[in-house]
Write a protein that holds these residues in place. Structure first.
Motif, mmCIF file in Angstrom:
data_model
loop_
_atom_site.group_PDB
_atom_site.id
_atom_site.type_symbol
_atom_site.label_atom_id
_atom_site.label_comp_id
_atom_site.label_asym_id
_atom_site.label_seq_id
_atom_site.Cartn_x
_atom_site.Cartn_y
_atom_site.Cartn_z
ATOM 1 N N PHE B 193 0.831 -1.205 0.000
ATOM 2 C CA PHE B 193 0.000 0.000 0.000
ATOM 3 C C PHE B 193 0.869 1.261 0.000
ATOM 4 O O PHE B 193 0.643 2.196 -0.763
ATOM 5 N N MET B 198 -1.288 5.428 -3.926
ATOM 6 C CA MET B 198 -2.048 5.944 -2.780
ATOM 7 C C MET B 198 -1.146 6.161 -1.567
ATOM 8 O O MET B 198 -1.254 7.152 -0.855
ATOM 9 N N ARG B 221 -10.150 11.494 1.558
ATOM 10 C CA ARG B 221 -10.489 10.181 1.010
ATOM 11 C C ARG B 221 -9.446 9.139 1.409
ATOM 12 O O ARG B 221 -9.766 8.036 1.830
ATOM 13 N N LEU B 222 -8.160 9.516 1.274
ATOM 14 C CA LEU B 222 -7.083 8.584 1.586
ATOM 15 C C LEU B 222 -7.086 8.209 3.065
ATOM 16 O O LEU B 222 -6.958 7.033 3.430
ATOM 17 N N LYS B 223 -7.267 9.217 3.921
ATOM 18 C CA LYS B 223 -7.249 8.946 5.363
ATOM 19 C C LYS B 223 -8.427 8.065 5.754
ATOM 20 O O LYS B 223 -8.290 7.155 6.575
ATOM 21 N N ALA B 224 -9.590 8.355 5.164
ATOM 22 C CA ALA B 224 -10.769 7.542 5.474
ATOM 23 C C ALA B 224 -10.539 6.099 5.055
ATOM 24 O O ALA B 224 -10.891 5.158 5.765
ATOM 25 N N LEU B 225 -9.891 5.926 3.898
ATOM 26 C CA LEU B 225 -9.599 4.574 3.411
ATOM 27 C C LEU B 225 -8.713 3.827 4.410
ATOM 28 O O LEU B 225 -8.976 2.671 4.768
ATOM 29 N N VAL B 226 -7.649 4.508 4.874
ATOM 30 C CA VAL B 226 -6.746 3.876 5.845
ATOM 31 C C VAL B 226 -7.503 3.543 7.133
ATOM 32 O O VAL B 226 -7.332 2.463 7.707
ATOM 33 N N VAL B 228 -10.710 2.896 7.585
ATOM 34 C CA VAL B 228 -11.632 1.764 7.404
ATOM 35 C C VAL B 228 -10.866 0.454 7.263
ATOM 36 O O VAL B 228 -11.225 -0.562 7.878
ATOM 37 N N LEU B 229 -9.780 0.474 6.484
ATOM 38 C CA LEU B 229 -9.008 -0.757 6.295
ATOM 39 C C LEU B 229 -8.364 -1.220 7.599
ATOM 40 O O LEU B 229 -8.346 -2.406 7.912
#
Lengths: 287, 343
Positions: B193, B198, B221-226, B228-229
């Motif tokens: 990752f 990203m 968007r990127l922070k939210a993705l991290v 959630v993952l």
């Protein structure tokens, strides 16, 4: 009538939370420092008062007068030698350092005082109550709220009416420029943390008289204090009082519906306020 | 004299050997050793996830116990209420944590910096207090997995025959391998990752938000993705942990000390914002815990003091110091420039 009583009890409880939060709010407002060890420092102050009471056989109110300057020194040293080193744009170091401090204080107290519950005994005043119209309020809770108002009024006077307060505000607005004007920010920060610890001592006094305490309760108290500060808005001391009272009332109302919902109701009030106003009720500073 | 790159190759070879040795622990090691290493590996998974959040995405969460707890409770729900096998129930735990992370992100992402930390903490408390109202799973006192659940778990009979051990030892071996697999996958996924487009964006945000924005990186968007993952990974780990523990209660599953405080120290001591940091940190943590086991909570005091000293004097932790001294880099995140420079 029950509802009026519940709300009044909630407001009185809020006074205690505001007292926990006032020192935090001061430090937060001046140097943007989130002190995760504040709750444990309050517990430390409570044990300090207890030790003075046991050694000298004094009333806790008198013992707090002896504990306060000691706590001022603790705050001053802590800020000068540890916290000043980690202040800056990166919020991670101060968070982690105060977090480590919280664990160290908590377990240090556990090693020296054991996990037993302790209490400060203030004599008959503890059980005294006053009839206030149709309802009755305890003298201690009332005294707590009055102390919270007095502390916040005094801090505000200090902030806006004295030379030191001017230095506080100047440093808070722009530490570099304040430095050019002959103010030493590090010194100002150390004094501010010292004052915050004096306020913590007052909070510890009421914490110890009104309920049992043991080394592990710091974080649980801290979370209400933080909620009060954040709901109130960064840098606003009266906002902190309002925030504390809001949490107190929410908890009292929750408990009136179902005793298991007391704490939950306070947290939910916190979330709702921030969903509506992300910067709190009365934000002073712009960040 | 070895060059830095040949030193790195050598250390990569050693890493592969260590991994192989870890795979064979249940075959040759004692059961106590398997259980100890299981705890180490699960703490490592939690630390890797937290490091991703705090070290790379700048999201200092103090509420990761929300995802451990909900993962554990979803797994218990799957097994007890709906009669699932524990293995698919672990996945359920991860998915539940992922879904929980959405409303938490919606609330906490409105708060910046330190407010965010407090927001995650309050969120975790809300989840803990709400789960304590879930009477079907024991409310405030919690509940246990039905007797024999882990012995009948998918794969346990085969392992039992293969290794020639008791059912409980086979169950320990299975959860151990799952933890090892999860740790390796988390580590590699983090690496892939961060090396990706990203991940590059994420590190750009960490270094300078404005500059990153100006080249088209969307921080939110990127922070939210991290977020959630890492909730997914933390939830899986929570579910796995409580299969081994077999008993769940709100206070244990949502413990801020066990699932967040330790994890923070592990990451900070090892080296926050470096990929191998948590691995180093978890080893130090384990050794400290063993050495100071007879002195009560002293190891917590020592841990706190080490954390403070590291933050004051060596922000990149032990791994950062090691890399600086030796030039060895495992899982390097820097991209080589196209033009070869003299070394």
């Amino acid at each position: 009538m029950i509802w009026v009583d519940t709300i009044v009890q909630g407001i009185l409880l809020g006074g205690l939370y505001a007292l926990f939060a006032a020192g935090l709010s001061l430090v937060f407002g001046i140097m943007r420092l989130v002190n995760l060890a504040h709750g444990d420092l309050i517990v430390l102050a409570a044990f300090l008062i207890l030790t003075v009471v046991n050694l000298l056989g004094l009333n806790p109110f008198v013992a707090a007068l002896i504990a306060a300057p000691v706590m001022f020194a603790v705050g001053w040293l802590l800020q000068s030698y540890v916290l000043n080193r980690v202040l800056g744009d990166d919020i991670l170091p101060p968070l982690l350092v105060t977090f480590g401090l919280s664990v160290v204080i908590q377990n240090g107290l556990l090693e020296s005082f054991s996990a037993d519950s302790q209490k400060l005994s203030a004599g008959p005043i503890e059980a005294a109550s006053l009839p206030l119209g149709p309802i009755t309020v305890g003298v201690m809770p009332l005294l707590t709220l009055i102390s919270a108002v007095v502390v916040i009024f005094a801090l505000n006077q200090l902030f806006y009416r004295t030379k030191l307060g001017q230095a506080f505000r100047a440093t808070s607005d722009d530490a570099v420029t304040a430095g050019l004007m002959g103010i030493r920010p590090r010194n100002v920060f150390a004094i501010a943390t010292g004052i915050a610890m004096v306020v913590a001592t007052i909070a510890a006094l009421y914490l110890g008289i009104r309920a049992n305490f043991d080394p592990s309760i710091g974080p649980a108290r801290l979370i209400y204090a933080f909620e009060a500060v954040i709901i109130g808005g960064l840098g606003s001391l009266w906002g902190t009082l309002a925030g504390g009272i809001l949490i107190g009332v929410a908890q009292a109302l929750g408990a009136a519906v179902n005793p298991e919902w007391q704490i939950l109701a306070g947290h939910i009030a916190f979330v709702i306020v921030l969903l509506i106003r992300p910067r709190g009720l009365f934000p002073r500073a712009n960040d | 004299m070895m060059t830095n790159s040949s030193k790195s190759t050598l250390s990569r070879g050693i890493t592969a050997l260590v991994f192989l040795a870890l795979v064979f622990v249940p075959v040759i090691g004692s059961r106590a050793m398997v259980q100890d290493l299981f705890m180490v590996l699960t703490l490592l998974v939690l630390a890797l996830n937290w490091n991703m959040l705090a070290g790379f995405a700048g999201l200092v969460s103090v509420g990761q116990q929300a995802f451990v707890g909900i993962g554990a409770y979803a797994m218990f729900g799957g097994v007890i209420l709906w009669g699932w096998d524990p293995l698919p129930a672990i996945l359920l735990g991860g998915v539940a944590a992922m879904f929980l992370s959405l409303p938490i992100a919606f609330f906490t992402f409105r708060l910046n910096g330190a407010y965010f930390a407090i927001g995650t903490w309050v969120s975790a408390e809300i989840v803990r207090l709400s789960v304590a109202q879930w009477k079907a799973l024991g409310g405030g006192t919690g509940t246990s997995l039905p007797k024999g659940t882990t012995k009948d778990m998918f794969g346990v009979p085969q392992i039992k025959d293969l290794l020639g051990v008791s059912s409980s030892a086979a169950a320990d071996a299975l959860t151990y391998w799952l933890a090892l697999g999860l740790a390796v996958v988390t580590l590699l996924a983090g690496y892939v990752f961060l090396r990706s487009r990203m991940g590059l964006g994420l590190q750009a945000i960490r270094d300078n938000v404005e500059a990153a924005r100006s080249v088209g990186v969307d921080p939110l968007r990127l922070k939210a993705l991290v977020f959630v993952l890492s909730a997914f990974g933390t939830g899986l780990c929570g579910a796995l942990l409580f299969i081994q523990i077999t008993r769940v209660s709100p206070d244990a599953a949502f413990s801020v000390v066990d699932w967040t405080a330790f994890v923070i120290f592990i990451t900070v001591i090892g080296g926050i914002g470096t990929l191998p940091g948590p691995v180093v940190g978890v080893l130090v943590f384990y050794i400290l815990q063993r050495v100071l086991a007879d002195y009560g909570t002293v190891y917590l005091i020592v841990l706190g003091l080490i954390g403070i000293v590291i933050m004051l004097f060596a922000r990149k932790g032990l791994w950062g110091m090691f890399t600086e001294k030796t030039g060895i880099e495992l899982l390097p995140l820097r991209h080589k420039s196209l033009q070869r420079s003299e070394r």
